[in-house]
Design an enzyme around this catalytic site. Sequence first.
Site, PDB file in Angstrom:
ATOM      1  N   TYR A   1       6.346  29.907  16.853  1.00 54.57           N
ATOM      2  CA  TYR A   1       4.977  29.694  17.322  1.00 54.57           C
ATOM      3  C   TYR A   1       4.993  28.700  18.484  1.00 54.57           C
ATOM      4  O   TYR A   1       5.069  27.494  18.300  1.00 54.57           O
ATOM      5  CB  TYR A   1       4.089  29.165  16.198  1.00 54.57           C
TER       6      TYR A   1
ATOM      7  N   HIS B   1      11.858  34.593   8.484  1.00 55.64           N
ATOM      8  CA  HIS B   1      10.660  35.142   9.119  1.00 55.64           C
ATOM      9  C   HIS B   1      10.685  36.665   9.202  1.00 55.64           C
ATOM     10  O   HIS B   1       9.669  37.327   8.983  1.00 55.64           O
ATOM     11  CB  HIS B   1      10.521  34.535  10.514  1.00 55.64           C
TER      12      HIS B   1
ATOM     13  N   PRO C   1      -5.523  37.026   6.432  1.00 54.52           N
ATOM     14  CA  PRO C   1      -6.450  37.525   5.413  1.00 54.52           C
ATOM     15  C   PRO C   1      -7.808  37.908   5.987  1.00 54.52           C
ATOM     16  O   PRO C   1      -8.605  38.540   5.288  1.00 54.52           O
ATOM     17  CB  PRO C   1      -6.568  36.343   4.444  1.00 54.52           C
TER      18      PRO C   1
END
Length: 333
Positions: free
Chosen positions: A56, A130, A211
Amino acid sequence: MRTVSLGSQGMAVSAQGLGCMGMSTTYGPSDEQEGLATLMRALDLGVTFFDTAEVYGPFMNEELLGKAFIGKRDKVILSTKAGFRFTEHGKLAMEGEKPLVTGDPSHIRKSVEGSLRRLRTDVIDLVYLHRIDPATPIEGTIGALADLVHEGKIRYLGLSEASAKTIRKAHAVHPLTAVQMEYSLFERGVEHNDVLATVRELGIGFVSYSPLGRGFLTGALKNLDNLHPTDFRRFDPRFLGENLQSNLLLVDRITEIAEAKGVMPSQLALAWVTSTGTVPIPGTRRIRYLEENVAAVAITLTQDEMKALDAAAPFGAAAGERYSSGMMATLGH
């Protein structure tokens, strides 16, 4: 915020975590001070579980969390991820449109050592692989991570975007605490590819990323006009053309149920994920949305509401692949 067990290895986390990726990358330009303020507000609200990854930024998001939690390390559960390759200049290594992954044990050790430095900690609570490297036996990769556990540099291990077969192989080498996969009313594949059933059988916790369907399930995104030119959703198949129009109809159905209950669509979507016994990690960089998300922890759903949501957003209802073709090639191994 209540605390829940994540898996059966002894880890306890807040019932809702915070996905921190968007504070540094992916959704357009970010502001460090805004990110720091949001992280502090999350702590105030009882969030203890923070999710990041070396990719990231790359690296910027781990550095942000390291800066934010100076003097507060005992109040937070830090999870990060390793398993992508980088160029000598610190950029994500690519083969065409496909990011390059690796499970090479020496690379994984080097990545974790870097994460420890950036997070300014002596031990990371949870480290995920990951992505799965099909060219490297998972037993060797997990063995390397297990060595780091024995050395006291990692507390718990997990996998991200792994097949049920790989989860079983990894768990046999060293007990896994968590598996992280995309899971929402927008993406219910884990209910049908044996992943959710496998983690439940083995006593592994499940962490649900995206989500809110990358913002779709907030009900606020009607088109791409207000997205920054670098926002990756401009290139995500589910946000393009006919897929976008079809998926907006799905969101409309969920919104109707939310309005009848007197909650926001995003809160209903998060309450649904929580009701499945998984730990959602919705991402946001803004305090306003953080507070809305955290409030969803207190929402309970009736059986009739669950049935209505199943009818409104069944498996396969979302139109389009969930990533570009290059990213899709890194999944499911």
